[in-house]
Every structure is written in structure tokens, then in C-alpha cells.
Design a protein around this motif. Structure first.
Motif, PDB file in Angstrom:
ATOM      1  N   GLU A  58      60.504  41.294  30.464  1.00 25.06           N
ATOM      2  CA  GLU A  58      59.808  40.978  31.720  1.00 25.06           C
ATOM      3  C   GLU A  58      60.580  39.869  32.431  1.00 25.06           C
ATOM      4  O   GLU A  58      60.894  38.847  31.825  1.00 25.06           O
ATOM      5  CB  GLU A  58      58.379  40.529  31.442  1.00 25.06           C
ATOM      6  N   ILE A  59      60.900  40.080  33.673  1.00 18.09           N
ATOM      7  CA  ILE A  59      61.633  39.072  34.447  1.00 18.09           C
ATOM      8  C   ILE A  59      60.625  38.060  35.012  1.00 18.09           C
ATOM      9  O   ILE A  59      59.738  38.408  35.774  1.00 18.09           O
ATOM     10  CB  ILE A  59      62.435  39.731  35.582  1.00 18.09           C
ATOM     11  N   VAL A  60      60.792  36.817  34.592  1.00 14.80           N
ATOM     12  CA  VAL A  60      59.891  35.755  35.009  1.00 14.80           C
ATOM     13  C   VAL A  60      60.321  35.207  36.354  1.00 14.80           C
ATOM     14  O   VAL A  60      59.517  34.908  37.229  1.00 14.80           O
ATOM     15  CB  VAL A  60      59.857  34.612  33.969  1.00 14.80           C
ATOM     16  N   ILE A  77      63.826  35.433  31.755  1.00 21.58           N
ATOM     17  CA  ILE A  77      63.183  36.626  31.219  1.00 21.58           C
ATOM     18  C   ILE A  77      62.352  36.240  30.003  1.00 21.58           C
ATOM     19  O   ILE A  77      62.532  35.156  29.435  1.00 21.58           O
ATOM     20  CB  ILE A  77      64.208  37.708  30.815  1.00 21.58           C
ATOM     21  N   THR A  78      61.447  37.104  29.625  1.00 24.19           N
ATOM     22  CA  THR A  78      60.655  36.905  28.414  1.00 24.19           C
ATOM     23  C   THR A  78      60.484  38.243  27.720  1.00 24.19           C
ATOM     24  O   THR A  78      60.548  39.296  28.366  1.00 24.19           O
ATOM     25  CB  THR A  78      59.280  36.278  28.736  1.00 24.19           C
ATOM     26  N   TRP A 132      73.777  36.816  23.003  1.00 23.88           N
ATOM     27  CA  TRP A 132      73.933  35.459  23.539  1.00 23.88           C
ATOM     28  C   TRP A 132      73.415  35.383  24.969  1.00 23.88           C
ATOM     29  O   TRP A 132      72.716  34.437  25.342  1.00 23.88           O
ATOM     30  CB  TRP A 132      75.406  35.059  23.479  1.00 23.88           C
ATOM     31  N   GLN A 133      73.749  36.383  25.797  1.00 17.56           N
ATOM     32  CA  GLN A 133      73.297  36.396  27.186  1.00 17.56           C
ATOM     33  C   GLN A 133      71.776  36.415  27.274  1.00 17.56           C
ATOM     34  O   GLN A 133      71.181  35.673  28.069  1.00 17.56           O
ATOM     35  CB  GLN A 133      73.881  37.627  27.902  1.00 17.56           C
ATOM     36  N   LEU A 134      71.143  37.262  26.463  1.00 19.33           N
ATOM     37  CA  LEU A 134      69.685  37.353  26.495  1.00 19.33           C
ATOM     38  C   LEU A 134      69.042  36.045  26.044  1.00 19.33           C
ATOM     39  O   LEU A 134      68.023  35.626  26.599  1.00 19.33           O
ATOM     40  CB  LEU A 134      69.216  38.506  25.606  1.00 19.33           C
ATOM     41  N   LYS A 135      69.643  35.409  25.058  1.00 20.94           N
ATOM     42  CA  LYS A 135      69.106  34.125  24.595  1.00 20.94           C
ATOM     43  C   LYS A 135      69.191  33.079  25.699  1.00 20.94           C
ATOM     44  O   LYS A 135      68.267  32.292  25.900  1.00 20.94           O
ATOM     45  CB  LYS A 135      69.868  33.646  23.362  1.00 20.94           C
ATOM     46  N   GLN A 136      70.319  33.073  26.437  1.00 19.37           N
ATOM     47  CA  GLN A 136      70.464  32.122  27.539  1.00 19.37           C
ATOM     48  C   GLN A 136      69.401  32.358  28.601  1.00 19.37           C
ATOM     49  O   GLN A 136      68.790  31.415  29.119  1.00 19.37           O
ATOM     50  CB  GLN A 136      71.858  32.252  28.163  1.00 19.37           C
ATOM     51  N   LEU A 137      69.161  33.631  28.909  1.00 20.35           N
ATOM     52  CA  LEU A 137      68.167  33.968  29.930  1.00 20.35           C
ATOM     53  C   LEU A 137      66.757  33.604  29.469  1.00 20.35           C
ATOM     54  O   LEU A 137      65.942  33.138  30.268  1.00 20.35           O
ATOM     55  CB  LEU A 137      68.248  35.464  30.255  1.00 20.35           C
ATOM     56  N   LYS A 138      66.478  33.799  28.175  1.00 25.42           N
ATOM     57  CA  LYS A 138      65.156  33.428  27.656  1.00 25.42           C
ATOM     58  C   LYS A 138      64.983  31.913  27.631  1.00 25.42           C
ATOM     59  O   LYS A 138      63.923  31.401  27.975  1.00 25.42           O
ATOM     60  CB  LYS A 138      64.969  34.020  26.256  1.00 25.42           C
ATOM     61  N   ASP A 139      66.040  31.202  27.222  1.00 23.24           N
ATOM     62  CA  ASP A 139      65.965  29.737  27.163  1.00 23.24           C
ATOM     63  C   ASP A 139      65.750  29.139  28.546  1.00 23.24           C
ATOM     64  O   ASP A 139      65.086  28.100  28.697  1.00 23.24           O
ATOM     65  CB  ASP A 139      67.240  29.165  26.541  1.00 23.24           C
ATOM     66  N   LYS A 140      66.324  29.787  29.556  1.00 26.62           N
ATOM     67  CA  LYS A 140      66.182  29.303  30.938  1.00 26.62           C
ATOM     68  C   LYS A 140      64.924  29.857  31.607  1.00 26.62           C
ATOM     69  O   LYS A 140      64.705  29.636  32.793  1.00 26.62           O
ATOM     70  CB  LYS A 140      67.417  29.689  31.751  1.00 26.62           C
ATOM     71  N   LYS A 141      64.132  30.627  30.801  1.00 25.64           N
ATOM     72  CA  LYS A 141      62.866  31.191  31.278  1.00 25.64           C
ATOM     73  C   LYS A 141      63.068  32.120  32.482  1.00 25.64           C
ATOM     74  O   LYS A 141      62.225  32.182  33.387  1.00 25.64           O
ATOM     75  CB  LYS A 141      61.865  30.081  31.604  1.00 25.64           C
TER      76      LYS A 141
END
Length: 201
Positions: free
Chosen positions: A194-196, A182-183, A171-180
Motif C-alpha cells: 500500500e502506498i502511503v 509504502i507499507t 533493499w529498495q523496499l526496506k528503504q521505502l518502508k523505513d521512509k513510510k
């Protein structure tokens, strides 16, 4: 799940005194019924069009007249439709432990809500909401720090390093990906993070 339970009630072997058994897990429900499938309907054909041979036709007729089932042999087609609507995995059915076992899995939507709730519940109730938010931010920053150190870190490793459940990490990773923030570069296996953005948006 309700349709699977209804099927268990209708098709149970009532000569046996063993009750229908239900076990509830965090991400699935396992239902066991002391019964058997008709010889004409193997497990692999349950989700296909098949003949109807209810073990208890009088009981099935009662549920039919109550409006709880429309017709016999349509239970699994309805389960398929429900799973498609909720984007959930089809229940796994197998003949084990002397009966019929159905494993019903939670949808991604449910898991996301559960993980969000779990994240909040990890904070004492007497802590103000702002402190809860700080705790969530600390968890997020910890994950980002680990990714900075090791972009190839896996979800299992993140779970071990942070003490958060694998579902919580997902869930945490999905939140971070959705908020761009990380990718993911490459495939799930063999790829890396990769940290955007350096800060959570």
C-alpha cells in the motif's frame, strides 16, 4: 567465517592432498574441508556442548599456545555468539562431497550495505553524484509505479520487471518502508503493498 576456517585447518585430514576449498558468493561463503566429524559428535549436536576430539591434537595445541583458540570444543559456541551479535544466521554444516561443508551466511546489515554499494555502482563513475541520485530516484519511482499497477506484486516479479537483483529489490523496499512511503498489508505471502505517500520522503 574466520572461526570456521580455523576449525577447518585444525580438523583437516592431512593424509589427503586435497586443499581446503572456499567459494565466495554474494550472500554467503561456502567452505569445504576434506575431513570428518568424530563419531561421538553428530552434525545436529555441533552447536550444543560436545566432547573435543581434534583430528590433529598437536596442531590444535599450537593454535592454543598462539592464543588463537582458548580451549578445544568451543569453536561453535563462539560462532553462535558472533552470529547473535551480528544478527546473522548460523552457518549450515553438513557432510557432503566426501568431507565437511560449512555455509556461512551474510548478516542483514552486510547485505544492506552491499546493496547500497551495488545501487551506486550501477551508475558510471564519471557521472556526477547528482546524476547518481537521479538514477536511484528513477529506480524507486519505477518500483512505485509497478506497485500502483499491481499491489500484489512479489519481490521476484519486481526483480524481473526492473532488472534489479532480488537483494537489490529487498533493499529498495526496506528503504521505502523505513521512509513510510509504502507499507505491507497482511502476510509476506498473500499480502499486498500500500502506498502511503505519493512521493519519496
Amino acid at each position: 567465517m574466520s572461526r570456521a576456517l580455523l576449525n577447518a585447518v585444525i580438523h583437516k585430514d592431512y593424509l589427503s592432498t586435497t586443499p581446503i576449498q572456499i567459494r565466495i558468493y554474494k550472500d554467503k561463503i561456502r567452505l569445504w574441508n576434506d575431513g570428518a566429524l568424530p563419531k561421538e559428535v553428530p552434525v545436529e549436536d555441533l552447536y550444543k556442548e560436545h566432547v573435543s576430539k581434534p583430528c590433529n591434537p598437536n596442531l590444535a595445541n599450537v593454535f592454543f599456545k598462539c592464543g588463537m583458540i582458548e580451549s578445544w570444543a568451543r569453536g561453535f559456541s563462539k560462532i553462535t555468539r558472533y552470529c547473535e551479535e551480528e544478527n546473522a544466521k548460523l552457518p549450515e554444516i553438513d557432510l557432503s562431497l566426501g568431507g565437511v561443508t560449512a555455509r556461512c551466511f551474510a548478516s542483514d546489515k552486510y547485505l544492506a550495505l552491499m546493496n547500497e554499494h551495488q545501487e551506486k555502482e550501477n551508475v558510471p563513475l564519471n557521472v556526477p553524484l547528482t546524476e547518481r541520485q537521479k538514477t536511484t530516484q528513477k529506480t524507486t519511482q519505477k518500483i512505485l509505479d509497478i506497485i500502483k499497477t499491481n499491489p500484489y506484486v512479489t519481490r521476484t516479479e519486481l526483480s524481473d520487471l526492473t532488472g534489479i537483483s532480488p537483494d537489490g529489490i529487498k533493499w529498495q523496499l526496506k528503504q521505502l518502508k523505513d521512509k513510510k512511503v509504502i507499507t505491507r498489508v497482511g502476510a509476506d505471502k498473500g499480502g499486498y503493498w500500500e502506498i502511503v505517500s505519493g512521493d519519496e520522503k
